[in-house]
Design a protein around this motif. Sequence first.
Motif, PDB file in Angstrom:
ATOM      1  N   ALA A   1       6.848  -8.046  17.313  1.00 11.31           N
ATOM      2  CA  ALA A   1       5.961  -6.892  17.220  1.00 11.31           C
ATOM      3  C   ALA A   1       5.864  -6.372  15.796  1.00 11.31           C
ATOM      4  N   GLY A   2       7.000  -6.299  15.112  1.00 10.39           N
ATOM      5  CA  GLY A   2       6.992  -5.803  13.737  1.00 10.39           C
ATOM      6  C   GLY A   2       6.160  -6.678  12.813  1.00 10.39           C
ATOM      7  N   HIS A   3       6.328  -7.985  12.930  1.00 12.24           N
ATOM      8  CA  HIS A   3       5.561  -8.905  12.093  1.00 12.24           C
ATOM      9  C   HIS A   3       4.076  -8.848  12.440  1.00 12.24           C
ATOM     10  N   ALA A   4       3.760  -8.675  13.719  1.00 14.14           N
ATOM     11  CA  ALA A   4       2.361  -8.601  14.136  1.00 14.14           C
ATOM     12  C   ALA A   4       1.683  -7.351  13.572  1.00 14.14           C
ATOM     13  N   VAL A   5       2.404  -6.231  13.547  1.00 16.78           N
ATOM     14  CA  VAL A   5       1.843  -4.995  13.005  1.00 16.78           C
ATOM     15  C   VAL A   5       1.577  -5.139  11.505  1.00 16.78           C
ATOM     16  N   VAL A   6       2.497  -5.758  10.778  1.00 14.72           N
ATOM     17  CA  VAL A   6       2.280  -5.999   9.344  1.00 14.72           C
ATOM     18  C   VAL A   6       1.043  -6.869   9.142  1.00 14.72           C
ATOM     19  N   LYS A   7       0.878  -7.871   9.997  1.00 16.51           N
ATOM     20  CA  LYS A   7      -0.285  -8.759   9.926  1.00 16.51           C
ATOM     21  C   LYS A   7      -1.577  -7.984  10.143  1.00 16.51           C
ATOM     22  N   VAL A   8      -1.570  -7.058  11.080  1.00 18.97           N
ATOM     23  CA  VAL A   8      -2.759  -6.253  11.361  1.00 18.97           C
ATOM     24  C   VAL A   8      -3.105  -5.379  10.163  1.00 18.97           C
ATOM     25  N   PHE A   9      -2.098  -4.720   9.592  1.00 18.75           N
ATOM     26  CA  PHE A   9      -2.347  -3.888   8.410  1.00 18.75           C
ATOM     27  C   PHE A   9      -2.862  -4.728   7.239  1.00 18.75           C
ATOM     28  N   ALA A  10      -2.337  -5.935   7.103  1.00 22.72           N
ATOM     29  CA  ALA A  10      -2.774  -6.815   6.029  1.00 22.72           C
ATOM     30  C   ALA A  10      -4.239  -7.195   6.200  1.00 22.72           C
ATOM     31  N   GLY A  11      -4.695  -7.284   7.442  1.00 26.73           N
ATOM     32  CA  GLY A  11      -6.096  -7.606   7.691  1.00 26.73           C
ATOM     33  C   GLY A  11      -7.040  -6.536   7.190  1.00 26.73           C
ATOM     34  N   PHE A  12      -6.584  -5.280   7.184  1.00 24.51           N
ATOM     35  CA  PHE A  12      -7.418  -4.182   6.683  1.00 24.51           C
ATOM     36  C   PHE A  12      -7.449  -4.122   5.161  1.00 24.51           C
ATOM     37  N   ALA A  13      -6.553  -4.845   4.511  1.00 22.67           N
ATOM     38  CA  ALA A  13      -6.486  -4.788   3.044  1.00 22.67           C
ATOM     39  C   ALA A  13      -7.717  -5.379   2.386  1.00 22.67           C
ATOM     40  N   VAL A  14      -8.473  -6.200   3.098  1.00 22.78           N
ATOM     41  CA  VAL A  14      -9.682  -6.810   2.508  1.00 22.78           C
ATOM     42  C   VAL A  14     -10.840  -5.831   2.452  1.00 22.78           C
ATOM     43  N   ILE A  15     -10.711  -4.715   3.158  1.00 23.45           N
ATOM     44  CA  ILE A  15     -11.760  -3.694   3.130  1.00 23.45           C
ATOM     45  C   ILE A  15     -11.459  -2.747   1.973  1.00 23.45           C
ATOM     46  N   ALA A  16     -12.314  -2.761   0.969  1.00 25.05           N
ATOM     47  CA  ALA A  16     -12.039  -2.035  -0.281  1.00 25.05           C
ATOM     48  C   ALA A  16     -11.808  -0.549  -0.052  1.00 25.05           C
TER      49      ALA A  16
ATOM     50  N   ILE B   1     -10.435   1.107   2.358  1.00 32.06           N
ATOM     51  CA  ILE B   1      -9.151   1.512   2.936  1.00 32.06           C
ATOM     52  C   ILE B   1      -7.995   0.628   2.469  1.00 32.06           C
ATOM     53  N   SER B   2      -8.255  -0.262   1.504  1.00 32.33           N
ATOM     54  CA  SER B   2      -7.185  -1.160   1.055  1.00 32.33           C
ATOM     55  C   SER B   2      -5.975  -0.424   0.478  1.00 32.33           C
ATOM     56  N   PRO B   3      -6.151   0.679  -0.303  1.00 28.10           N
ATOM     57  CA  PRO B   3      -4.948   1.392  -0.793  1.00 28.10           C
ATOM     58  C   PRO B   3      -4.095   1.930   0.359  1.00 28.10           C
ATOM     59  N   LEU B   4      -4.758   2.489   1.359  1.00 28.70           N
ATOM     60  CA  LEU B   4      -4.024   3.012   2.518  1.00 28.70           C
ATOM     61  C   LEU B   4      -3.340   1.873   3.272  1.00 28.70           C
ATOM     62  N   SER B   5      -4.017   0.732   3.352  1.00 26.37           N
ATOM     63  CA  SER B   5      -3.447  -0.422   4.035  1.00 26.37           C
ATOM     64  C   SER B   5      -2.198  -0.918   3.319  1.00 26.37           C
ATOM     65  N   ILE B   6      -2.244  -0.936   1.983  1.00 26.24           N
ATOM     66  CA  ILE B   6      -1.087  -1.396   1.203  1.00 26.24           C
ATOM     67  C   ILE B   6       0.100  -0.457   1.395  1.00 26.24           C
ATOM     68  N   VAL B   7      -0.177   0.855   1.426  1.00 28.57           N
ATOM     69  CA  VAL B   7       0.890   1.829   1.669  1.00 28.57           C
ATOM     70  C   VAL B   7       1.497   1.620   3.050  1.00 28.57           C
ATOM     71  N   ALA B   8       0.633   1.368   4.043  1.00 30.45           N
ATOM     72  CA  ALA B   8       1.121   1.150   5.414  1.00 30.45           C
ATOM     73  C   ALA B   8       1.958  -0.120   5.501  1.00 30.45           C
ATOM     74  N   ILE B   9       1.530  -1.175   4.792  1.00 28.76           N
ATOM     75  CA  ILE B   9       2.285  -2.433   4.802  1.00 28.76           C
ATOM     76  C   ILE B   9       3.659  -2.227   4.171  1.00 28.76           C
ATOM     77  N   THR B  10       3.686  -1.497   3.049  1.00 28.18           N
ATOM     78  CA  THR B  10       4.955  -1.237   2.364  1.00 28.18           C
ATOM     79  C   THR B  10       5.913  -0.447   3.252  1.00 28.18           C
ATOM     80  N   ALA B  11       5.376   0.579   3.917  1.00 31.89           N
ATOM     81  CA  ALA B  11       6.207   1.399   4.802  1.00 31.89           C
ATOM     82  C   ALA B  11       6.698   0.577   5.989  1.00 31.89           C
ATOM     83  N   MET B  12       5.813  -0.241   6.531  1.00 32.81           N
ATOM     84  CA  MET B  12       6.183  -1.054   7.689  1.00 32.81           C
ATOM     85  C   MET B  12       7.212  -2.102   7.306  1.00 32.81           C
ATOM     86  N   TYR B  13       7.069  -2.642   6.099  1.00 30.09           N
ATOM     87  CA  TYR B  13       8.038  -3.646   5.656  1.00 30.09           C
ATOM     88  C   TYR B  13       9.423  -3.021   5.492  1.00 30.09           C
TER      89      TYR B  13
END
Length: 235
Positions: A176-191, A193-205
């Motif tokens: 589940a944890g790895h899947a959530v990181v994968k989902v957040f990473a998918g949003f990083a391609v959207i310019a 919300i990409s900063p918010l996505s990177i913050v979420a990935i860092t926090a989740m990691y």
Amino acid sequence: MDQFKVEPLFGGDVIAWYTPTNVTLWLGLTVLAIVALLILGSSKRAIVPSRGQSVAELAYGFIYKMVEDVCGKEGVKYFPYIMTLFMFIVFANFLGLLPMAFTTTSHIAVTGLLAITVFLSVTVLGFVLNGPAFLGLFWAKEAPLALRPVLAVIELISYFVRPVSHSIRLAGTMMAGHAVVKVFAGFAVIAAISPLSIVAITAMYGLEVLVAFIQAYVFTILTCVYLKDALQPAH
């Protein structure tokens, strides 16, 4: 998802029981990492320990105290087995956090085997040490006589469900944890919300690092609890 897909190391589509896969590769790396820490890292046995020796000694003391606190002095003889379980799970969890790594503990085949081994070992040990008295684990003497058969059935069912819950908890949490990181990473391609996505990935990691240790701890302490039932079924 690709990160959970079992693939042969040397190509091909057919996977037999002897086929080297990415799972066996990372299982082997887990064993090598444990050997490097516990054997090579503490081989000098210096009075002023190195970082590796300090980590090895902390892990040893942490698990030893857990076994002693939960199982008592009679459980200490089984410390090597429990220490091996903890080190394998915690290293497999942490190695799975590396980029391009494969998290072996996210597969129910791995965690299921660990849980079944614990279940069978504890059950056999309980009968060897206590004989038929081990069945007293399922008979609630403190309860009213009329309720005891019902409670015995419930206790029996919960006992046989142990390996299921023991294995699914670890595998499910890691997946589940790895899947959530994968989902957040998918949003990083959207310019936008990409900063918010990177913050979420860092926090989740960061949370995943904590979870990797906690899940190894939970699996190990549950093993100690099950072992205590085998050593002291009357309690």
